[in-house]
Motif scaffolding. Structure first.
Motif, PDB file in Angstrom:
ATOM      1  N   UNK A 263      44.040  39.553  23.755  1.00 57.19           N
ATOM      2  CA  UNK A 263      43.890  38.788  24.993  1.00 57.19           C
ATOM      3  C   UNK A 263      42.514  38.138  25.055  1.00 57.19           C
ATOM      4  N   UNK A 264      42.514  36.929  25.619  1.00 54.45           N
ATOM      5  CA  UNK A 264      41.271  36.220  25.898  1.00 54.45           C
ATOM      6  C   UNK A 264      40.871  36.558  27.333  1.00 54.45           C
ATOM      7  N   UNK A 265      39.817  37.345  27.501  1.00 52.02           N
ATOM      8  CA  UNK A 265      39.404  37.812  28.822  1.00 52.02           C
ATOM      9  C   UNK A 265      38.435  36.863  29.514  1.00 52.02           C
ATOM     10  N   UNK A 266      38.354  35.637  29.044  1.00 46.49           N
ATOM     11  CA  UNK A 266      37.475  34.670  29.703  1.00 46.49           C
ATOM     12  C   UNK A 266      38.187  33.942  30.840  1.00 46.49           C
ATOM     13  N   UNK A 267      39.510  34.059  30.927  1.00 43.47           N
ATOM     14  CA  UNK A 267      40.253  33.423  32.011  1.00 43.47           C
ATOM     15  C   UNK A 267      41.484  34.268  32.324  1.00 43.47           C
ATOM     16  N   UNK A 268      41.907  34.211  33.596  1.00 45.66           N
ATOM     17  CA  UNK A 268      42.996  35.062  34.064  1.00 45.66           C
ATOM     18  C   UNK A 268      43.993  34.267  34.897  1.00 45.66           C
ATOM     19  N   UNK A 269      45.151  34.880  35.088  1.00 45.60           N
ATOM     20  CA  UNK A 269      46.161  34.404  36.025  1.00 45.60           C
ATOM     21  C   UNK A 269      46.743  35.632  36.712  1.00 45.60           C
ATOM     22  N   UNK A 270      47.638  35.429  37.675  1.00 45.56           N
ATOM     23  CA  UNK A 270      48.220  36.537  38.416  1.00 45.56           C
ATOM     24  C   UNK A 270      49.732  36.534  38.218  1.00 45.56           C
ATOM     25  N   UNK A 271      50.250  37.688  37.835  1.00 46.33           N
ATOM     26  CA  UNK A 271      51.690  37.892  37.719  1.00 46.33           C
ATOM     27  C   UNK A 271      52.156  38.572  39.001  1.00 46.33           C
ATOM     28  N   UNK A 272      53.029  37.912  39.752  1.00 47.75           N
ATOM     29  CA  UNK A 272      53.428  38.402  41.067  1.00 47.75           C
ATOM     30  C   UNK A 272      54.927  38.658  41.121  1.00 47.75           C
ATOM     31  N   UNK A 273      55.315  39.573  42.007  1.00 50.60           N
ATOM     32  CA  UNK A 273      56.729  39.893  42.214  1.00 50.60           C
ATOM     33  C   UNK A 273      57.040  39.852  43.696  1.00 50.60           C
ATOM     34  N   UNK A 274      58.273  39.441  44.018  1.00 51.49           N
ATOM     35  CA  UNK A 274      58.701  39.318  45.408  1.00 51.49           C
ATOM     36  C   UNK A 274      60.206  39.516  45.460  1.00 51.49           C
ATOM     37  N   UNK A 275      60.718  39.882  46.623  1.00 60.08           N
ATOM     38  CA  UNK A 275      62.161  40.071  46.788  1.00 60.08           C
ATOM     39  C   UNK A 275      62.905  38.770  46.513  1.00 60.08           C
ATOM     40  N   UNK A 276      64.089  38.899  45.919  1.00 61.45           N
ATOM     41  CA  UNK A 276      64.871  37.699  45.609  1.00 61.45           C
ATOM     42  C   UNK A 276      65.351  36.979  46.870  1.00 61.45           C
TER      43      UNK A 276
END
Length: 414
Positions: A263-276
């Motif tokens: 993994x490149x730890x110089x940039x990030x994103x967010x993995x999100x979950x929600x009800x269908x």
């Protein structure tokens, strides 16, 4: 015998009656006030949570759970079927381009590589042999061609002689016809040899093309195997951190199996979950807010996975500040996806009251009392609730849970 009461006595009796009536009225008023006080509920001021009505923007959102993940993650797969010979680096270690992570046993691939090289060399010899055989065949045909050409010339001369003899009466017409037939046969044989030579050349060209294709494919296969053997020394291709590595020394992996993640730890994103339930409201490109330790980070919904797993939809949020100092791998976050917004409206801080009420009303603090007022609620988010009517800026609204007082017109504070 009865006597008429004196005026003094009558006046005293009248005053006594008035006093009795007045006392009864006072007692009745006190009773009414006391009863009403018993009907009016009371509430401790210390138990109330309040907020002031103000003007400002309100953005309607839906809430989701998120986790911070690296924006770019390289999946390293095994290039060959091999046995893990040595694990040089562990998960969590930082790497630079060229750093070796794993070493795979290349013995099986080396054998296949040597076999292909032998087959390629054999085909190269076969190509040379084809050319030599063609040269031999063409030489034989060329010799036959020369002979046939000489015979055709000889038969042409014989035909001319027979025609001359027939003209002077020295031969018969049958001899001339025989000479013509012999010439035609020799000419046909000459054409067959010429065709045979052209056919041999075409066959050689086709065989050489086939061998060329075979040699090219073998060459590519050899290059691929050579590259795979080089890749068997599993090395990092860019700066990063090893997030996972298959560290079972001696175990066998197949070609294509995942053996490490970088993994490149110089940039990030967010993995999100929600009800269908909210799947239809998620759109790529929609605005979103990621909250970490009361710090809001702006972002957009970059993608939504098409599949639903156990009633859960997964989507990803791309952050504007991808390298924020608060971002850490696997850090839990709150994600708020924006649906609608209003700029200048009456709003009040969100609280338990708005989560537990379905009535169009609010409780307004006035001195030592809380008064129920009709009001219309608008859009809301985790921070603010819009109040479309029923209140004025500056009024103090109760935002704590009032489920037990929904039908009370007034509440006393103590």
């Amino acid at each position: 015998m009865d006597r008429e009461l004196s005026a003094t006595t009558k006046q005293a009796n009248k005053r006594r009656l008035y006093w009795q009536i007045g006392l009864a009225l006072v007692v009745l008023a006190c009773a009414i006030v006391g009863f009403r006080s018993l009907l009016t509920p009371t509430l401790s001021r210390d138990k109330l949570r309040t907020a002031v009505v103000e003007r400002g923007p309100v953005v309607a959102t839906i809430s989701a759970s998120g986790v911070v993940v690296p924006e770019h993650e390289l999946v390293i797969t095994s290039p060959i079927q091999a046995r893990i010979e040595q694990v040089l680096l562990k998960a969590g270690e930082q790497v630079k381009p060229g750093d070796q992570i794993l070493l795979l046993d290349r013995a099986y691939t080396q054998l296949a590589y040597e076999k292909l090289k032998d087959e390629q060399q054999l085909n190269q010899h076969k190509s040379v042999q084809l050319r030599l055989n063609l040269r031999k065949t063409l030489n034989q045909l060329a010799s036959q061609l020369t002979i046939k050409q000489m015979r055709v010339k000889s038969l042409q001369a014989q035909l001319e002689d027979e025609k001359y003899l027939l003209k002077i009466g020295g031969t018969t017409r049958e001899s001339v016809k025989q000479a013509e037939l012999n010439l035609k046969i020799a000419q046909q044989e000459l054409q067959e040899i010429e065709h045979a030579m052209a056919t041999e050349r075409e066959l050689l060209k086709a065989d050489e093309q086939e061998l060329g294709f075979t040699l090219d494919m073998q060459g590519r296969s050899i290059e691929e195997l050579q590259r795979k053997m080089e890749q068997a020394e599993v090395r990092a291709t860019h700066n990063g951190v090893i997030t996972w590595v298959k560290n079972e020394t001696g175990s066998t992996v197949n070609a294509g199996d995942i053996i490490a993640r970088l993994a490149d730890l110089s940039s990030y994103k967010v993995k999100a979950t929600i009800s269908d339930t909210y799947a239809g409201q998620l759109k790529p490109g929609g605005s979103a807010v990621v909250r970490i330790n009361n710090t809001d980070m702006q972002g957009v919904v970059s993608s939504v996975e098409p599949t639903v797993t156990n009633g859960i939809v997964t989507f990803y949020v791309a952050l504007q500040d991808k390298a924020h100092q608060l971002l850490r791998p696997n850090l839990r976050t709150d994600v708020y996806v924006e649906l609608a917004s209003k700029n200048d409206v009456l709003r009040v801080m969100n609280g338990p009251y708005f989560n537990n009420t379905s009535n169009h009303q609010v409780f307004v603090l006035q001195g030592n009392e809380v008064i129920r007022k009709p009001a219309t609620l608008g859009i809301s988010n985790v921070d603010f609730v819009e109040l479309e009517n029923g209140v004025q800026p500056g009024e103090v609204i109760v935002i704590s849970d009032m489920a037990g007082y929904q039908h009370a017109e007034k509440i006393k504070l103590k």
